[in-house]
Design a protein around this motif. Structure first.
Motif, PDB file in Angstrom:
ATOM      1  N   ASN A   1      52.812  49.459  37.339  1.00 42.64           N
ATOM      2  CA  ASN A   1      53.043  48.215  38.089  1.00 42.64           C
ATOM      3  C   ASN A   1      51.910  47.273  38.217  1.00 42.64           C
ATOM      4  N   ALA A   2      52.089  46.074  38.042  1.00 49.51           N
ATOM      5  CA  ALA A   2      51.253  45.073  37.677  1.00 49.51           C
ATOM      6  C   ALA A   2      50.060  44.845  38.693  1.00 49.51           C
ATOM      7  N   HIS A   3      50.164  45.241  39.725  1.00 45.91           N
ATOM      8  CA  HIS A   3      49.214  45.072  40.988  1.00 45.91           C
ATOM      9  C   HIS A   3      48.318  46.223  40.857  1.00 45.91           C
ATOM     10  N   LEU A   4      48.918  47.656  40.284  1.00 46.05           N
ATOM     11  CA  LEU A   4      48.039  48.693  40.268  1.00 46.05           C
ATOM     12  C   LEU A   4      47.135  48.606  38.911  1.00 46.05           C
ATOM     13  N   ARG A   5      47.627  47.871  38.048  1.00 43.83           N
ATOM     14  CA  ARG A   5      46.987  47.766  36.657  1.00 43.83           C
ATOM     15  C   ARG A   5      45.971  46.837  36.902  1.00 43.83           C
ATOM     16  N   MET A   6      46.030  45.549  37.813  1.00 43.77           N
ATOM     17  CA  MET A   6      45.098  44.699  38.025  1.00 43.77           C
ATOM     18  C   MET A   6      43.956  45.426  38.871  1.00 43.77           C
ATOM     19  N   LEU A   7      44.342  46.356  39.808  1.00 42.19           N
ATOM     20  CA  LEU A   7      43.222  47.074  40.439  1.00 42.19           C
ATOM     21  C   LEU A   7      42.283  47.925  39.368  1.00 42.19           C
ATOM     22  N   LEU A   8      42.895  48.677  38.683  1.00 40.38           N
ATOM     23  CA  LEU A   8      42.349  49.673  37.670  1.00 40.38           C
ATOM     24  C   LEU A   8      41.390  48.774  36.747  1.00 40.38           C
ATOM     25  N   ASP A   9      42.031  47.754  36.442  1.00 40.57           N
ATOM     26  CA  ASP A   9      41.120  46.891  35.399  1.00 40.57           C
ATOM     27  C   ASP A   9      39.866  46.358  36.065  1.00 40.57           C
ATOM     28  N   ASP A  10      40.062  45.972  37.217  1.00 39.44           N
ATOM     29  CA  ASP A  10      39.250  45.515  38.152  1.00 39.44           C
ATOM     30  C   ASP A  10      37.834  46.646  38.347  1.00 39.44           C
ATOM     31  N   ILE A  11      38.281  47.752  38.504  1.00 37.80           N
ATOM     32  CA  ILE A  11      37.347  49.011  38.744  1.00 37.80           C
ATOM     33  C   ILE A  11      36.528  49.068  37.561  1.00 37.80           C
TER      34      ILE A  11
END
Ligand SMILES: [Fe+2]
Ligand SMILES: [Fe+2]
Length: 383
Positions: free
Chosen positions: A186-196
């Motif tokens: 999911n794009a939102h999950l990926r964005m969060l993982l990338d930010d972390i």
């Protein structure tokens, strides 16, 4: 104080167009590269036990390992329709589905055939996101081994790397051999993982992963474990949960000490990151990809879901997902620093009511199902 625009990239957390604009447009690539921006840190201070709570956790982890191939009953026949039937999706009581099935609503015409397919798709999607999130945990924990300055934390984190490999492995195997299809991340999950992973500060990996992502995962696994009657999935989740409870404890125990030394300005950055993570995780549960695959108008469905959030957010499942995160944030002193900044934000998204639920600093001992099983087996053997 940073604005929502600065933290989330949009003024209103519920901005429909901004949420829909975040998409995963490279679903066909096999690899996804993220810069991890951090120094690998050696410590020459090898004194073990300087942090006794972490040492205890490390010893526990060493005796609680399990083998995803041999400790789970993979020969169980799984009827996917039966598994999916336990999904919490009731068009008569779920406020979002009540609105979406009302006359003129985007799925008002659905019959049993569509509902049955929807439940299966939602199951595939949910397990796929668990699997992708587990890989996020695998990468984050490997990063913590490199970046955390304390030897006791490096030792413990190394056991978590093994745990997360096992979790990715068992979710992937369940998807491949028992369900009917993977979903991309999911794009939102990926964005969060990338930010972390992008963040250079070692404690931000812990906050994003151990406190926020794993705190939510522990609640979500617990919910699914309670609902499912499929024996293989139930046991898989039970074993994963006993590991996850240690992982969240690792985050709480490590950050508690570190946060005591931070200034208000430094704490504010952590509070803002926690809020960003909470909103990204809420966004992921809009499950845009499932609506799309079902041929439903995604914009209308997401709008109905967001209206429900804005009005009351009274979906108990959505709320319960925060039942581990909020008390852990409280224990870390994140809720009330800087004029109650995070308390106010958690109140806005209607999850502050969990603040006095059990924090996960000690809960792992209660959730150690495997330890209990082994103790019972040993007792039975000697009797
Ligand atoms: Fe995990
Ligand atoms: Fe974990």
């Amino acid at each position: 104080m940073a604005t929502n625009q600065e933290i989330l990239g949009r003024d209103d957390a519920n901005d429909l167009e901004a949420i829909l604009a975040i998409t995963n447009d490279d679903v066909d690539s096999v690899l996804h590269v993220v810069a991890d921006n951090a120094d690998a840190i050696f410590t020459w201070d090898y004194e073990k036990g300087a942090r006794p709570a972490l040492t205890k956790l490390y010893e526990k982890a060493k005796t609680s390992q399990w083998n995803g191939e041999t400790d789970l009953p993979w020969d169980t026949d799984v009827d996917i329709e039966k598994v999916a039937a336990n999904a919490p999706m009731d068009p008569d009581t779920d406020p979002v589905l009540v609105a979406a099935t009302a006359p003129g609503g985007p799925i008002h015409h659905w019959g049993e055939k569509e509902w049955s397919r929807m439940r299966i798709e939602a199951q595939n999607w949910t397990m796929s996101q668990f699997m992708h999130g587990e890989q996020g945990a695998l990468l984050c924990t490997a990063k913590i081994v490199e970046t955390v300055p304390w030897i006791d934390a490096k030792y413990y984190a190394s056991t978590q790397v093994m745990d997360e490999a096992r979790h990715v492995e068992v979710f992937a195997k369940y998807l491949d051999t028992k369900l009917t299809g993977h979903y991309p991340i999911n794009a939102h999950l990926r964005m969060l993982l990338d930010d972390i992973i992008n963040d250079s500060r070692w404690d931000m990996t812990y906050l994003g992963m151990q406190i926020m992502v794993e705190g939510l995962a522990l609640a979500a696994f617990g919910f699914m474990h309670m609902l499912t009657e499929e024996p293989l999935l139930k046991q898989l989740l039970r074993y994963v949960m006993s590991d996850e409870a240690r992982h969240v404890a690792f985050g709480v125990l490590s950050l508690k000490e570190y946060y005591e030394s931070l200034t208000d300005a430094e704490m504010l950055e952590r509070q803002q990151f926690a809020f960003e993570a909470a909103v990204r995780m809420r966004d992921r549960f809009l499950q845009q990809e499932v609506w799309e695959r079902m041929g439903v108008d995604v914009r209308t469905m997401v709008r109905i879901q967001l209206e429900n959030e804005t009005n009351k957010n009274d979906d108990p499942f959505q709320q319960l997902l925060f039942s581990k995160i909020v008390p852990n944030c409280k224990k870390l002193g994140l809720l009330d620093r800087n004029n109650h900044w995070l308390r106010r934000k958690f109140s806005e998204i209607n999850v502050i009511q969990f603040e006095d639920w059990t924090d996960t600093g000690e809960e792992y001992e209660l959730l150690d199902e495997l330890g209990k099983d082994r103790a019972a087996a040993a007792a039975a053997e000697s009797a």
